[in-house]
Design a protein around this motif. Sequence first.
Motif, PDB file in Angstrom:
ATOM      1  N   TYR A 166       8.528   9.837  -3.284  1.00 55.87           N
ATOM      2  CA  TYR A 166       7.254   9.903  -4.012  1.00 55.87           C
ATOM      3  C   TYR A 166       6.435   8.630  -3.780  1.00 55.87           C
ATOM      4  CZ  TYR A 166       3.782  10.189  -7.665  1.00 55.87           C
ATOM      5  OH  TYR A 166       2.588  10.190  -8.330  1.00 55.87           O
ATOM      6  N   LEU A 167       7.097   7.465  -3.918  1.00 54.77           N
ATOM      7  CA  LEU A 167       6.375   6.199  -3.747  1.00 54.77           C
ATOM      8  C   LEU A 167       5.840   6.060  -2.324  1.00 54.77           C
ATOM      9  CD1 LEU A 167       8.735   3.830  -5.772  1.00 54.77           C
ATOM     10  CD2 LEU A 167       6.491   4.695  -6.434  1.00 54.77           C
ATOM     11  N   GLN A 168       6.625   6.547  -1.349  1.00 52.82           N
ATOM     12  CA  GLN A 168       6.168   6.476   0.039  1.00 52.82           C
ATOM     13  C   GLN A 168       4.914   7.325   0.232  1.00 52.82           C
ATOM     14  OE1 GLN A 168       7.280   4.464   2.250  1.00 52.82           O
ATOM     15  NE2 GLN A 168       5.935   5.167   3.866  1.00 52.82           N
ATOM     16  N   ILE A 169       4.940   8.530  -0.341  1.00 56.25           N
ATOM     17  CA  ILE A 169       3.804   9.445  -0.170  1.00 56.25           C
ATOM     18  C   ILE A 169       2.536   8.880  -0.821  1.00 56.25           C
ATOM     19  CG2 ILE A 169       2.907  11.684  -0.945  1.00 56.25           C
ATOM     20  CD1 ILE A 169       5.606  12.895  -0.281  1.00 56.25           C
ATOM     21  N   ILE A 170       2.668   8.282  -2.022  1.00 56.70           N
ATOM     22  CA  ILE A 170       1.445   7.815  -2.687  1.00 56.70           C
ATOM     23  C   ILE A 170       0.992   6.435  -2.224  1.00 56.70           C
ATOM     24  CG2 ILE A 170       1.687   9.248  -4.780  1.00 56.70           C
ATOM     25  CD1 ILE A 170       2.528   6.532  -6.158  1.00 56.70           C
ATOM     26  N   THR A 171       1.921   5.612  -1.668  1.00 58.18           N
ATOM     27  CA  THR A 171       1.482   4.264  -1.295  1.00 58.18           C
ATOM     28  C   THR A 171       1.103   4.134   0.174  1.00 58.18           C
ATOM     29  OG1 THR A 171       3.773   3.564  -1.031  1.00 58.18           O
ATOM     30  CG2 THR A 171       2.701   2.987  -3.104  1.00 58.18           C
ATOM     31  N   ASP A 172       1.589   5.067   1.025  1.00 58.79           N
ATOM     32  CA  ASP A 172       1.231   4.980   2.441  1.00 58.79           C
ATOM     33  C   ASP A 172      -0.146   5.600   2.644  1.00 58.79           C
ATOM     34  OD1 ASP A 172       0.882   5.056   5.130  1.00 58.79           O
ATOM     35  OD2 ASP A 172       2.651   6.268   5.580  1.00 58.79           O
ATOM     36  N   ARG A 173      -1.164   4.738   2.644  1.00 60.72           N
ATOM     37  CA  ARG A 173      -2.538   5.236   2.737  1.00 60.72           C
ATOM     38  C   ARG A 173      -3.001   5.365   4.176  1.00 60.72           C
ATOM     39  NH1 ARG A 173      -4.390   3.458  -2.373  1.00 60.72           N
ATOM     40  NH2 ARG A 173      -2.975   4.462  -3.812  1.00 60.72           N
ATOM     41  N   SER A 174      -2.061   5.214   5.126  1.00 62.21           N
ATOM     42  CA  SER A 174      -2.486   5.306   6.529  1.00 62.21           C
ATOM     43  C   SER A 174      -2.932   6.729   6.859  1.00 62.21           C
ATOM     44  CB  SER A 174      -1.356   4.872   7.462  1.00 62.21           C
ATOM     45  OG  SER A 174      -0.257   5.736   7.339  1.00 62.21           O
ATOM     46  N   ARG A 175      -2.524   7.688   6.034  1.00 57.44           N
ATOM     47  CA  ARG A 175      -3.069   9.040   6.200  1.00 57.44           C
ATOM     48  C   ARG A 175      -3.195   9.681   4.825  1.00 57.44           C
ATOM     49  NH1 ARG A 175       2.007   9.286   9.162  1.00 57.44           N
ATOM     50  NH2 ARG A 175       0.803   8.925  11.034  1.00 57.44           N
ATOM     51  N   PRO A 176      -4.071  10.704   4.711  1.00 59.61           N
ATOM     52  CA  PRO A 176      -4.319  11.290   3.387  1.00 59.61           C
ATOM     53  C   PRO A 176      -3.085  11.975   2.800  1.00 59.61           C
ATOM     54  CG  PRO A 176      -5.632  12.381   5.105  1.00 59.61           C
ATOM     55  CD  PRO A 176      -4.914  11.272   5.758  1.00 59.61           C
ATOM     56  N   LEU A 177      -3.072  12.061   1.473  1.00 55.94           N
ATOM     57  CA  LEU A 177      -1.976  12.667   0.741  1.00 55.94           C
ATOM     58  C   LEU A 177      -1.607  14.050   1.291  1.00 55.94           C
ATOM     59  CD1 LEU A 177      -0.303  12.095  -1.860  1.00 55.94           C
ATOM     60  CD2 LEU A 177      -1.981  13.475  -3.078  1.00 55.94           C
ATOM     61  N   LEU A 178      -2.629  14.836   1.594  1.00 58.08           N
ATOM     62  CA  LEU A 178      -2.409  16.200   2.054  1.00 58.08           C
ATOM     63  C   LEU A 178      -1.561  16.230   3.332  1.00 58.08           C
ATOM     64  CD1 LEU A 178      -3.152  19.146   1.364  1.00 58.08           C
ATOM     65  CD2 LEU A 178      -5.050  18.939   2.976  1.00 58.08           C
ATOM     66  N   LYS A 179      -1.798  15.269   4.228  1.00 59.17           N
ATOM     67  CA  LYS A 179      -1.036  15.227   5.489  1.00 59.17           C
ATOM     68  C   LYS A 179       0.441  14.957   5.212  1.00 59.17           C
ATOM     69  CE  LYS A 179      -4.637  15.463   8.339  1.00 59.17           C
ATOM     70  NZ  LYS A 179      -4.839  16.597   9.246  1.00 59.17           N
ATOM     71  N   HIS A 180       0.711  14.055   4.240  1.00 59.34           N
ATOM     72  CA  HIS A 180       2.090  13.785   3.863  1.00 59.34           C
ATOM     73  C   HIS A 180       2.742  15.052   3.304  1.00 59.34           C
ATOM     74  CE1 HIS A 180       2.001   9.548   4.567  1.00 59.34           C
ATOM     75  NE2 HIS A 180       1.101   9.287   3.647  1.00 59.34           N
ATOM     76  N   LEU A 181       1.993  15.772   2.462  1.00 57.23           N
ATOM     77  CA  LEU A 181       2.553  16.975   1.842  1.00 57.23           C
ATOM     78  C   LEU A 181       2.830  18.055   2.879  1.00 57.23           C
ATOM     79  CD1 LEU A 181       0.470  17.109  -1.466  1.00 57.23           C
ATOM     80  CD2 LEU A 181       2.838  16.360  -1.148  1.00 57.23           C
ATOM     81  N   GLN A 182       1.965  18.121   3.912  1.00 53.11           N
ATOM     82  CA  GLN A 182       2.210  19.088   4.995  1.00 53.11           C
ATOM     83  C   GLN A 182       3.543  18.800   5.663  1.00 53.11           C
ATOM     84  OE1 GLN A 182      -1.187  18.610   7.555  1.00 53.11           O
ATOM     85  NE2 GLN A 182      -2.305  20.313   6.624  1.00 53.11           N
ATOM     86  N   VAL A 183       3.799  17.511   5.939  1.00 51.75           N
ATOM     87  CA  VAL A 183       5.061  17.145   6.597  1.00 51.75           C
ATOM     88  C   VAL A 183       6.236  17.478   5.677  1.00 51.75           C
ATOM     89  CG1 VAL A 183       6.444  15.226   7.484  1.00 51.75           C
ATOM     90  CG2 VAL A 183       4.019  15.366   8.049  1.00 51.75           C
ATOM     91  N   PHE A 184       6.105  17.163   4.374  1.00 55.25           N
ATOM     92  CA  PHE A 184       7.172  17.479   3.425  1.00 55.25           C
ATOM     93  C   PHE A 184       7.483  18.973   3.437  1.00 55.25           C
ATOM     94  CE2 PHE A 184       8.359  19.163  -0.720  1.00 55.25           C
ATOM     95  CZ  PHE A 184       9.585  18.536  -0.905  1.00 55.25           C
ATOM     96  N   LEU A 185       6.433  19.789   3.343  1.00 53.53           N
ATOM     97  CA  LEU A 185       6.607  21.235   3.282  1.00 53.53           C
ATOM     98  C   LEU A 185       7.253  21.765   4.557  1.00 53.53           C
ATOM     99  CD1 LEU A 185       5.818  23.027   0.935  1.00 53.53           C
ATOM    100  CD2 LEU A 185       3.841  23.790   2.265  1.00 53.53           C
ATOM    101  N   CYS A 186       6.784  21.250   5.694  1.00 52.70           N
ATOM    102  CA  CYS A 186       7.341  21.671   6.983  1.00 52.70           C
ATOM    103  C   CYS A 186       8.833  21.345   7.044  1.00 52.70           C
ATOM    104  CB  CYS A 186       6.578  20.968   8.106  1.00 52.70           C
ATOM    105  SG  CYS A 186       7.341  21.155   9.718  1.00 52.70           S
ATOM    106  N   VAL A 187       9.196  20.119   6.643  1.00 52.39           N
ATOM    107  CA  VAL A 187      10.602  19.702   6.685  1.00 52.39           C
ATOM    108  C   VAL A 187      11.437  20.546   5.712  1.00 52.39           C
ATOM    109  CG1 VAL A 187      12.181  17.812   6.136  1.00 52.39           C
ATOM    110  CG2 VAL A 187      10.136  17.357   7.477  1.00 52.39           C
TER     111      VAL A 187
END
Lengths: 108, 233
Positions: free
Chosen positions: B178-199
């Motif tokens: 969770y902390l990685q997803i919200i603190t890594d601003r190098s890409r938007p939240l949605l992109k992180h969630l896409q990777v999570f969902l795919c995995v």
Amino acid sequence: MTTKVYITIILCGLVTWLIRVIPFALVKNFKLPDWLTHFLSFVPVAILSAIFVESLLVTRTGHFPGLNVPNFLASIPAIITAVISKSLLAVVVVGVIAMAAIRFLGWA
Amino acid sequence: MDDQLTYRSGFKDVLPTVFGYIGVGIAFGIVAKTYHLSVLMVLLMSLIVYAGSAQFIITGMLAAGSPIGAIVVSTILINARMSLMSMTVAPYFKDKSFGENIGVGSLLTDETFALSMNKLNFTNHHLNGPWLNSANIVAYLVWALATVAGSLIGGLIPNPESLGLDFAVVAMFIGLLYLQIITDRSRPLLKHLQVFLCVAILMIILMRFMAGNSAILLATILGCLFGMAVNRK
């Protein structure tokens, strides 16, 4: 038996150490191509997602994995705590208490 | 977590993860005890192999009388994902000495890797030896002590699971993800969630055909490729 255990420990330790340090030696001596740097930028979220999802699943031979019910249930308060507190320590403490409660209540 | 990269902050940042090491370490010690490994064997395995899930498998395979070669191959498969984590951390130490690289790499774990990735978001993408060594060494010592403690008290406490300690590790990964997803601003939240969902979807499919640890490695690689595909530059 005893000797076999020690030999196994040493060999398994050696391969694990090599897996850990060889990438450092490679990166130190070669410049990573851009595509690999781009690829690696996805590793943190991807690998943590994989580790988390694995803990929610139970392997069933010949079938798709089932749901690990206790881990799934305890994850809910843990995730809520993460969102509210943004504190790793709080997430761990709430998660452990939730799991103890789930087992105590006999839900799973 | 803050922007400080000192021994002291490394010690402070690793503390929350210590509960995970204690919970799983004690559990491992108890399991090893039931499989008749001595306290010395448990200590040496924790110091030399130093890899949670691999240690459980090694102990189980030793008890089942598996040949050494098979145990070593299983260890490689289980720990293969560590090379991805090392490869991800290594670029931040490229300018440091060879010895510092080997030192940092030798004790890198899932947990200290994840902490490092979180830390990067606070330090303008810098890491250093003092901070990571301090986190690594605390984790290493706590793990060794916890496994020895488990081995010593094995049989004395009824069931570590009833205390919920086994969940400490899962909770920790939830927090770190969770902390990685919200603190890594190098890409938007949605992109992180896409990777999570795919995995997540990949894990469900892959675990039909392979063990969890192999699925983690493959799903991570495929998830990163998916990330690259949807984030074309």
